[in-house]
Scaffold this motif. Structure first.
Motif, short mmCIF file in Angstrom:
data_model
loop_
_atom_site.label_atom_id
_atom_site.label_comp_id
_atom_site.label_asym_id
_atom_site.label_seq_id
_atom_site.Cartn_x
_atom_site.Cartn_y
_atom_site.Cartn_z
N LYS A 132 0.82 -1.22 0.00
CA LYS A 132 0.00 0.00 0.00
C LYS A 132 0.85 1.26 0.00
O LYS A 132 0.65 2.17 -0.83
N LYS A 133 1.82 1.35 0.93
CA LYS A 133 2.55 2.60 1.13
C LYS A 133 3.74 2.77 0.19
O LYS A 133 4.09 3.90 -0.16
N LYS A 134 4.37 1.68 -0.19
CA LYS A 134 5.56 1.79 -1.04
C LYS A 134 5.26 1.59 -2.52
O LYS A 134 5.87 2.23 -3.37
N LEU A 135 4.31 0.69 -2.81
CA LEU A 135 4.01 0.39 -4.21
C LEU A 135 2.73 1.05 -4.69
O LEU A 135 2.40 0.97 -5.87
N HIS A 136 2.01 1.66 -3.76
CA HIS A 136 0.77 2.39 -4.08
C HIS A 136 -0.26 1.49 -4.78
O HIS A 136 -0.87 1.88 -5.78
N ILE A 137 -0.41 0.31 -4.24
CA ILE A 137 -1.42 -0.63 -4.73
C ILE A 137 -2.43 -0.85 -3.60
O ILE A 137 -2.04 -1.07 -2.45
N ASN A 138 -3.70 -0.79 -3.94
CA ASN A 138 -4.74 -0.99 -2.93
C ASN A 138 -4.72 -2.45 -2.48
O ASN A 138 -5.06 -3.35 -3.25
N PRO A 139 -4.32 -2.73 -1.23
CA PRO A 139 -4.22 -4.12 -0.76
C PRO A 139 -5.57 -4.82 -0.66
O PRO A 139 -5.62 -6.05 -0.52
N VAL A 140 -6.66 -4.06 -0.75
CA VAL A 140 -7.98 -4.68 -0.68
C VAL A 140 -8.18 -5.64 -1.85
O VAL A 140 -8.87 -6.66 -1.73
N HIS A 141 -7.58 -5.30 -2.98
CA HIS A 141 -7.74 -6.11 -4.18
C HIS A 141 -6.66 -7.21 -4.29
O HIS A 141 -6.64 -7.94 -5.28
N ILE A 142 -5.79 -7.27 -3.29
CA ILE A 142 -4.72 -8.28 -3.30
C ILE A 142 -5.00 -9.30 -2.20
O ILE A 142 -5.12 -8.94 -1.03
N GLU A 143 -5.12 -10.55 -2.58
CA GLU A 143 -5.37 -11.61 -1.59
C GLU A 143 -4.11 -12.44 -1.38
O GLU A 143 -3.53 -12.97 -2.32
N ILE A 144 -3.72 -12.51 -0.11
CA ILE A 144 -2.54 -13.28 0.27
C ILE A 144 -3.00 -14.56 0.97
O ILE A 144 -3.73 -14.50 1.96
N GLU A 145 -2.59 -15.70 0.44
CA GLU A 145 -2.96 -16.98 1.07
C GLU A 145 -2.25 -17.14 2.40
O GLU A 145 -2.85 -17.53 3.40
N ARG A 146 -0.97 -16.83 2.41
CA ARG A 146 -0.20 -16.92 3.67
C ARG A 146 1.09 -16.13 3.50
O ARG A 146 1.57 -15.92 2.38
N ALA A 147 1.65 -15.72 4.62
CA ALA A 147 2.93 -15.02 4.63
C ALA A 147 3.68 -15.42 5.89
O ALA A 147 3.10 -15.43 6.98
N HIS A 148 4.94 -15.74 5.75
CA HIS A 148 5.71 -16.18 6.92
C HIS A 148 7.19 -15.87 6.72
O HIS A 148 7.67 -15.74 5.59
N ARG A 149 7.88 -15.76 7.84
CA ARG A 149 9.32 -15.54 7.80
C ARG A 149 10.02 -16.85 7.42
O ARG A 149 9.59 -17.93 7.80
N ASP A 169 -1.74 -10.98 -9.53
CA ASP A 169 -1.44 -10.06 -8.44
C ASP A 169 0.05 -10.06 -8.14
O ASP A 169 0.66 -9.01 -7.91
N LYS A 170 0.61 -11.23 -8.15
CA LYS A 170 2.06 -11.34 -7.93
C LYS A 170 2.83 -10.58 -9.01
O LYS A 170 3.78 -9.84 -8.72
N GLN A 171 2.40 -10.72 -10.27
CA GLN A 171 3.07 -10.04 -11.36
C GLN A 171 2.89 -8.52 -11.27
O GLN A 171 3.81 -7.76 -11.60
N THR A 172 1.73 -8.08 -10.82
CA THR A 172 1.50 -6.64 -10.66
C THR A 172 2.46 -6.05 -9.63
O THR A 172 3.07 -4.99 -9.86
N ILE A 173 2.61 -6.73 -8.52
CA ILE A 173 3.52 -6.26 -7.46
C ILE A 173 4.97 -6.30 -7.95
O ILE A 173 5.74 -5.36 -7.74
N LEU A 174 5.33 -7.38 -8.63
CA LEU A 174 6.70 -7.52 -9.13
C LEU A 174 7.01 -6.43 -10.15
O LEU A 174 8.12 -5.90 -10.20
#
Length: 222
Positions: A132-149, A169-174
């Motif tokens: 949201k803050k760095k890439l200026h993409i609305n995270p509402v439209h981005i669905e993350i299945e999981r995220a972990h360290r 979505d992955k390609q948009t962010i990339l």
């Protein structure tokens, strides 16, 4: 008296003749017997020589068969090893393909501050905050299945592996990752160990091409 002497001479002469004849007969018999034994011995020697020659020929044939069989066995071992290598290589490539397919929707976010005892939900929120803050993409439209360290905790923050529901979505962010230039955060695709090693090997050639002013990039492992 003379007549008596003549009779004695005849007697002794006859005796000597018989002895000579007997001796000749004995010598002849001995000679014949010796010759017979010699003939038998010669035949036995010839038979033994023939048998020995036959055995030597058999040994040569056996050695030739052994050498031929050893060559066949060695060739079979090489063929089996080659086929095993082919099977192993093919299996490794298939497993590597499956692994990369499973990582297809993943992105690795490196440089995001890590909190002690951070949960998966917190890691996901940090990824969405960067989006949201760095890439200026609305995270509402981005669905993350999981995220972990990923990896063991240390002095530096561990990278976050985020798996997105949709590949686009992955390609948009990339595609907008260049907006992170000048920050401490980096975004990269997630690949198998083999592909990562290959891409690392290609880095010097990539830098050299770009220094020459060429448009160059690494696509997957090429």
């Amino acid at each position: 008296m003379k007549e008596l002497l003549d009779q004695q001479k005849l007697y002794y002469k006859d005796l000597l003749d018989r002895q000579e004849q007997n001796f000749r007969s004995f010598v002849q018999i001995s000679t014949d017997s010796t010759n017979q034994r010699m003939d038998n011995l010669v035949r036995e020697m010839q038979d033994l020589k023939s048998s020995l020659q036959f055995s030597q020929d058999e040994l040569k044939d056996l050695k030739a068969d052994k050498d031929s069989n050893l060559k066949k066995i060695k060739q079979l071992e090489q063929d089996i090893a080659s086929r095993n290598d082919d099977v192993s290589t093919g299996l490794t490539e298939k497993l590597d393909y499956i692994e990369n397919q499973s990582r297809r929707n993943n992105l690795i976010f490196d440089g995001i501050k890590e909190e002690k005892g951070e949960t998966w939900e917190q890691a996901e929120m940090k990824v969405k905050d960067v989006i949201k803050k760095k890439l200026h993409i609305n995270p509402v439209h981005i669905e993350i299945e999981r995220a972990h360290r990923n990896g063991k905790p240390g002095e530096r923050p561990r990278p976050i592996v985020a798996k997105f529901l949709r590949y686009k979505d992955k390609q948009t962010i990339l595609g907008k990752a260049k907006m992170l230039k000048g920050t401490s955060i980096y975004v990269n695709e997630d690949f198998s160990d083999r592909v990562r090693r290959k891409r690392k090997e290609l880095q010097p050639a990539l830098r050299a091409a770009r220094e020459r002013g060429q448009l160059a990039y690494i696509r997957f492992d090429k």
